[in-house]
Scaffold this motif. Structure first.
Motif, PDB file in Angstrom:
ATOM      1  N   TYR A 104       2.105   8.017  -4.877  1.00 19.29           N
ATOM      2  CA  TYR A 104       2.575   8.660  -5.628  1.00 19.29           C
ATOM      3  C   TYR A 104       2.821   9.829  -6.388  1.00 19.29           C
ATOM      4  CZ  TYR A 104       3.904   8.156 -10.535  1.00 19.29           C
ATOM      5  OH  TYR A 104       4.489   8.609 -12.159  1.00 19.29           O
ATOM      6  N   ARG A 107      -8.796  17.229  -8.890  1.00 18.49           N
ATOM      7  CA  ARG A 107      -9.417  16.417  -7.480  1.00 18.49           C
ATOM      8  C   ARG A 107     -10.661  17.642  -8.254  1.00 18.49           C
ATOM      9  NH1 ARG A 107      -9.260  21.613  -5.093  1.00 18.49           N
ATOM     10  NH2 ARG A 107      -7.831  22.906  -5.022  1.00 18.49           N
ATOM     11  N   VAL A 113      -7.788  11.010 -12.948  1.00 22.93           N
ATOM     12  CA  VAL A 113      -7.383  10.197 -12.072  1.00 22.93           C
ATOM     13  C   VAL A 113      -7.690  11.000 -10.618  1.00 22.93           C
ATOM     14  CG1 VAL A 113      -5.527   8.616 -10.126  1.00 22.93           C
ATOM     15  CG2 VAL A 113      -5.362   8.590 -12.072  1.00 22.93           C
ATOM     16  N   ASP A 114      -8.922  10.789  -9.985  1.00 21.19           N
ATOM     17  CA  ASP A 114      -8.921  11.902  -8.927  1.00 21.19           C
ATOM     18  C   ASP A 114      -8.533  11.100  -7.474  1.00 21.19           C
ATOM     19  OD1 ASP A 114     -10.124  13.385  -6.684  1.00 21.19           O
ATOM     20  OD2 ASP A 114     -12.425  12.319  -7.817  1.00 21.19           O
ATOM     21  N   ILE A 115      -7.714  11.895  -6.824  1.00 26.15           N
ATOM     22  CA  ILE A 115      -6.592  11.865  -6.155  1.00 26.15           C
ATOM     23  C   ILE A 115      -7.709  11.633  -4.891  1.00 26.15           C
ATOM     24  CG2 ILE A 115      -4.068  12.983  -6.948  1.00 26.15           C
ATOM     25  CD1 ILE A 115      -4.494  14.493  -5.090  1.00 26.15           C
ATOM     26  N   GLN A 146      -3.750   5.223  -3.381  1.00 21.47           N
ATOM     27  CA  GLN A 146      -2.249   5.216  -4.405  1.00 21.47           C
ATOM     28  C   GLN A 146      -1.766   6.500  -4.619  1.00 21.47           C
ATOM     29  OE1 GLN A 146      -3.209   1.410  -5.211  1.00 21.47           O
ATOM     30  NE2 GLN A 146      -2.522   0.257  -3.752  1.00 21.47           N
ATOM     31  N   ALA A 147      -2.685   6.980  -5.766  1.00 20.60           N
ATOM     32  CA  ALA A 147      -2.493   7.929  -6.518  1.00 20.60           C
ATOM     33  C   ALA A 147      -2.023   9.398  -6.056  1.00 20.60           C
ATOM     34  CB  ALA A 147      -3.722   8.285  -7.094  1.00 20.60           C
ATOM     35  N   TYR A 201      -3.666  13.812 -13.312  1.00 21.22           N
ATOM     36  CA  TYR A 201      -3.786  13.996 -11.637  1.00 21.22           C
ATOM     37  C   TYR A 201      -5.055  15.002 -11.377  1.00 21.22           C
ATOM     38  CZ  TYR A 201      -1.070   9.991 -11.363  1.00 21.22           C
ATOM     39  OH  TYR A 201      -0.786   8.524 -11.497  1.00 21.22           O
ATOM     40  N   GLU A 211     -10.242   9.947  -4.215  1.00 17.69           N
ATOM     41  CA  GLU A 211     -11.093   8.883  -4.441  1.00 17.69           C
ATOM     42  C   GLU A 211      -9.663   7.825  -5.174  1.00 17.69           C
ATOM     43  OE1 GLU A 211     -13.715   8.541  -7.738  1.00 17.69           O
ATOM     44  OE2 GLU A 211     -14.823   9.927  -7.231  1.00 17.69           O
ATOM     45  N   ASP A 212      -8.681   8.016  -5.077  1.00 10.86           N
ATOM     46  CA  ASP A 212      -7.001   7.176  -5.544  1.00 10.86           C
ATOM     47  C   ASP A 212      -6.061   7.118  -3.617  1.00 10.86           C
ATOM     48  OD1 ASP A 212      -5.508   5.300  -5.713  1.00 10.86           O
ATOM     49  OD2 ASP A 212      -6.130   4.893  -7.845  1.00 10.86           O
TER      50      ASP A 212
END
Length: 80
Positions: free
Chosen positions: A38, A4, A27-29, A34-35, A2, A31-32
């Motif tokens: 989490y 940014r 996973v770019d937090i 839900q991530a 994860y 842009e997500d």
């Protein structure tokens, strides 16, 4: 992993994973949402990068090359 944008520890960790030959999903937090939720509520993370190792049910935050080395050494010993 994860991350940014414009996060230097994230870039460092990504380079370290690539150097060790680790396949990972980024996973770019920003842009997500839900991530981000989490990380915050399930893992208790307050910074990125966060590396989640599914095989070990383990995770860590920050640019921690020693954790990457430890993990990849364990993976290599399993295949030898």
């Amino acid at each position: 992993m994860y991350t940014r944008p414009s996060c230097q520890p994230c870039a460092y960790t990504k380079r370290a994973l690539i150097k060790q030959g680790v396949d990972f999903t980024e996973v770019d937090i920003t842009e997500d949402p839900q991530a981000f939720e989490y990380l915050k509520f399930h893992l208790g993370a307050q910074e990125v990068p966060v590396v989640v190792v599914m095989e070990r049910a383990d995770h860590w935050t920050g640019a921690r090359e020693e954790k990457i080395r430890e993990w990849t050494d364990q993976m290599k010993s399993k295949t030898d």
